[in-house]
Design a protein around this motif. Structure first.
Motif, short mmCIF file in Angstrom:
data_model
loop_
_atom_site.label_atom_id
_atom_site.label_comp_id
_atom_site.label_asym_id
_atom_site.label_seq_id
_atom_site.Cartn_x
_atom_site.Cartn_y
_atom_site.Cartn_z
N MET A 78 0.83 -1.20 0.00
CA MET A 78 0.00 0.00 0.00
C MET A 78 0.87 1.25 0.00
O MET A 78 0.52 2.25 -0.64
CB MET A 78 -0.92 -0.01 1.23
N GLU A 79 1.98 1.21 0.72
CA GLU A 79 2.88 2.37 0.72
C GLU A 79 3.46 2.60 -0.67
O GLU A 79 3.62 3.75 -1.10
CB GLU A 79 4.00 2.15 1.73
N SER A 80 3.77 1.52 -1.40
CA SER A 80 4.26 1.67 -2.77
C SER A 80 3.20 2.30 -3.66
O SER A 80 3.48 3.18 -4.48
CB SER A 80 4.69 0.31 -3.33
N ALA A 81 1.94 1.82 -3.51
CA ALA A 81 0.85 2.38 -4.31
C ALA A 81 0.62 3.85 -3.95
O ALA A 81 0.38 4.69 -4.83
CB ALA A 81 -0.42 1.57 -4.08
N LEU A 82 0.71 4.18 -2.67
CA LEU A 82 0.54 5.57 -2.25
C LEU A 82 1.63 6.45 -2.83
O LEU A 82 1.36 7.57 -3.30
CB LEU A 82 0.54 5.65 -0.72
N ALA A 83 2.87 5.98 -2.80
CA ALA A 83 3.98 6.76 -3.37
C ALA A 83 3.76 7.00 -4.86
O ALA A 83 4.05 8.09 -5.37
CB ALA A 83 5.30 6.05 -3.13
N SER A 84 3.24 6.00 -5.57
CA SER A 84 2.97 6.17 -6.99
C SER A 84 1.86 7.20 -7.21
O SER A 84 1.97 8.06 -8.11
CB SER A 84 2.55 4.82 -7.60
N TYR A 154 11.08 19.46 -9.71
CA TYR A 154 11.96 18.74 -8.78
C TYR A 154 11.14 17.92 -7.77
O TYR A 154 11.56 16.84 -7.36
CB TYR A 154 12.87 19.72 -8.06
N ARG A 155 9.98 18.44 -7.35
CA ARG A 155 9.13 17.67 -6.46
C ARG A 155 8.67 16.37 -7.12
O ARG A 155 8.60 15.32 -6.48
CB ARG A 155 7.90 18.49 -6.07
N THR A 156 8.36 16.44 -8.40
CA THR A 156 7.93 15.24 -9.11
C THR A 156 9.05 14.21 -9.18
O THR A 156 8.83 13.01 -9.02
CB THR A 156 7.45 15.60 -10.52
N GLN A 157 10.29 14.70 -9.42
CA GLN A 157 11.42 13.79 -9.40
C GLN A 157 11.58 13.15 -8.02
O GLN A 157 11.87 11.94 -7.91
CB GLN A 157 12.70 14.55 -9.78
N GLN A 158 11.38 13.93 -6.97
CA GLN A 158 11.47 13.38 -5.62
C GLN A 158 10.42 12.31 -5.39
O GLN A 158 10.71 11.24 -4.83
CB GLN A 158 11.29 14.50 -4.59
N ARG A 305 19.40 11.05 -4.20
CA ARG A 305 18.77 11.89 -5.22
C ARG A 305 17.65 12.74 -4.62
O ARG A 305 17.46 13.90 -5.01
CB ARG A 305 18.24 11.04 -6.37
N VAL A 306 16.90 12.18 -3.68
CA VAL A 306 15.83 12.94 -3.03
C VAL A 306 16.43 14.13 -2.27
O VAL A 306 15.94 15.26 -2.36
CB VAL A 306 15.03 12.04 -2.07
N ASN A 307 17.49 13.87 -1.52
CA ASN A 307 18.14 14.96 -0.78
C ASN A 307 18.74 16.01 -1.72
O ASN A 307 18.70 17.21 -1.44
CB ASN A 307 19.23 14.40 0.14
N ALA A 308 19.31 15.55 -2.82
CA ALA A 308 19.87 16.50 -3.79
C ALA A 308 18.78 17.38 -4.38
O ALA A 308 18.98 18.59 -4.60
CB ALA A 308 20.60 15.74 -4.90
N ASN A 309 17.60 16.82 -4.62
CA ASN A 309 16.51 17.61 -5.17
C ASN A 309 15.97 18.62 -4.17
O ASN A 309 15.44 19.67 -4.55
CB ASN A 309 15.38 16.70 -5.65
N ASP A 310 16.08 18.32 -2.86
CA ASP A 310 15.71 19.32 -1.85
C ASP A 310 16.56 20.59 -2.03
O ASP A 310 16.04 21.72 -1.96
CB ASP A 310 15.93 18.74 -0.44
N LEU A 311 17.84 20.41 -2.25
CA LEU A 311 18.72 21.56 -2.43
C LEU A 311 18.49 22.23 -3.79
O LEU A 311 18.62 23.45 -3.91
CB LEU A 311 20.17 21.13 -2.28
#
Length: 512
Positions: A78-84, A154-158, A305-311
């Motif tokens: 369910m967490e995978s589906a939510l993330a999608s 960038y949020r979408t990439q995250q 990559r998530v942390n890099a996109n925050d910056l």
């Protein structure tokens, strides 16, 4: 007058809504009846839509049930589906905003005024208005902001990376569930084989203990001899009882892993034990496999990559913002010369003070990258240690199985000898009970050693990070899923774990 009454009615409605909203802020604990109903509903959902157990359960069927019905694994799905879903929501934020509006405006007097000269301060017009008291408004506008687009990109990439991280967590939970099932199944199967014999021997030992107490009371044997006999029987009962508890715990653990309802009858398929694979000493290839496949390493890589996109988002907010607006407007005001019109606008803005953050953001970017790399490398070192320890543990477990096989053979011979030499004396009966107890203990140790070897193999398989699941499990019944898990597991052992361990020569036996 009608509009004046409507105005007061609207005020009254707004006041009522405000009062109701304020009252709803009070704490509202659940009632006892709601709590009881919640418990009933949760228990029903725990075991909903499960296939009934109608036949003895094989190892791969136990794994299929655990993975299909295990609540921890279902939560990760369910967490995978939510993330999608969150990724899809975030991607829509890159689109321009299109806003449709409609409304009604009114006032109790006229809007208007007079004008005066700037130089002589004389009034040049009498009071007038160009706006009706009550009018309808409508509009359709489109706006687009470069800054909003960059942040949303960038949020979408995250969100995409977080979806991949959730999938890696799902893989890890599936691997852990499979390892737990492998550990519990073989112990539970040993319990199923041994518990009836342990119960019979306990009953027989208790009868012998009762006879010894009766002989003590009647003085049929010397007191020291009969007490020593009872002491030996009590020791045997204690050992058997402890072993029996271990066996019961194994069955309960397997039942919980498969999410079977409490009190369900479970029978395991008593098939021939699969041969333990022979693992060669090629630890380097196993380490390489673990670095390629472990979900924890992949999750940390995506986290970087998530942390890099925050910056990157923080840097994007330093850009000049370009905002483009286009809109259509309608106003029912009859005093307007044009009731319909379109409007356009372009605006460029830049917060100059925010540019001072750029050196700090560059330093933070370097520190964040170094921290993420160090965390991943530290995790990789821990995983390599797991592989090395897992390989050694498995080799030792195989040796222990060989030792317990030899011990079992000797104790079987001793039991046969004790039965052949049995007489009617207490000592002879005690010797038979002791021999049978030692034989059952050896059988227990052999079953425990084999289950430990299977668990060690499962830990090694898990430490390398090989998957055990087909692409989808939701729409497959238990038997079909069991066949797919067996096919997938055996193929990946042959092409991954065993292939890596035999590079440079040598053949390994494959589990059947």
């Amino acid at each position: 007058m009608h509009r004046y009454a409507m105005k007061h009615l609207n005020v009254a409605i707004a006041a009522s809504v405000l009062l109701v909203g304020c009252s709803s802020l009070e704490p509202q604990p659940y009632s006892e009846q709601e709590n009881r109903q919640r418990i009933v509903d949760d228990q029903a959902r725990m075991y909903a839509d499960q296939e009934p157990v109608t036949a003895p359960i094989t190892f791969y069927e136990a794994a299929a049930r655990a993975l299909k019905y295990n609540l921890d694994y279902r939560l990760k799905l369910m967490e995978s589906a939510l993330a999608s879903d969150l990724r899809d929501v975030s991607s829509h934020e890159m689109l321009p905003r299109v806003v449709a509006s409609a409304g009604y405006a009114g006032r109790n007097n006229d809007s208007g005024g007079t004008s005066i000269g700037i130089e002589d301060r004389e009034e040049s017009l009498r009071a007038s208005t160009s706006e009706e008291r009550y009018r309808d408004l409508a509009g359709l506008g489109l706006s687009w902001s470069l800054l909003d687009f960059g942040v949303a990109y960038y949020r979408t990439q995250q969100k995409a990376d977080q979806m991949l991280m959730a999938d890696e967590r799902r893989r890890r939970v599936a691997q852990n569930v499979m390892q737990d099932v492998r550990n519990a199944y073989w112990r539970a199967l040993g319990a199923q084989r041994l518990m009836p014999e342990v119960d019979r021997l306990l009953e027989r030992t208790n009868r012998a203990l009762g006879s010894a107490r009766e002989a003590e009371q009647k003085g049929l044997l010397p007191r020291q001899e009969i007490l020593a006999y009872q002491r030996a029987l009590l020791d045997s009962i204690y050992l058997l009882t402890v072993r029996r508890q271990d066996l019961e715990f194994a069955q309960a653990e397997l039942s919980a892993l498969m999410s079977l309802p409490a009190g369900s009858r479970m029978r395991l398929a008593d098939q021939a034990e699969p041969a333990l694979p022979v693992l060669k000493d090629d630890i380097t290839a196993l380490e390489q496999l673990s670095m390629e496949n472990r979900p924890e390493i992949m999750e940390e890589w995506y986290r970087k990559r998530v942390n890099a996109n925050d910056l990157k988002i923080a840097k994007a907010q330093l850009w000049p913002n370009v905002a483009v607006d286009f809109g259509y407007r309608y106003d029912s005001n009859k005093l307007l010369y044009n009731s319909h019109w379109t409007e356009t606008g372009v605006q460029v803005s830049l917060n100059l003070l925010k540019l001072l953050q750029l050196p700090s953001l560059n330093a933070a970017e370097e520190s964040q990258s170094a921290t993420d790399d160090t965390r991943r490398i530290a995790l990789s070192m821990a995983i390599l240690t797991q592989v090395r320890v897992g390989s050694l543990r498995y080799q030792l477990a195989r040796q222990e199985v060989e030792f317990t096989d030899e011990s079992l053979r000797v104790d079987r011979s001793l039991l046969d000898y004790a039965n052949a030499a049995k007489t009617t004396s207490f000592g002879s009966e005690l010797e038979v009970i002791r021999a049978e107890g030692r034989y059952l203990l050896s059988r227990y140790q052999r079953e425990a050693a084999y289950s430990s070897a299977q668990a060690a193999w499962g830990r090694l398989y898990n430490s390398v990070g090989l998957d055990i699941l087909p692409e989808s499990i939701e729409k497959q019944d238990v038997k079909t899923l069991a066949r797919e898990i067996e096919r997938t597991t055996v193929a990946r052992e042959r092409n991954g774990l065993l292939a890596a361990s035999t590079q440079g020569g040598g053949n390994a036996s494959i589990p059947q």
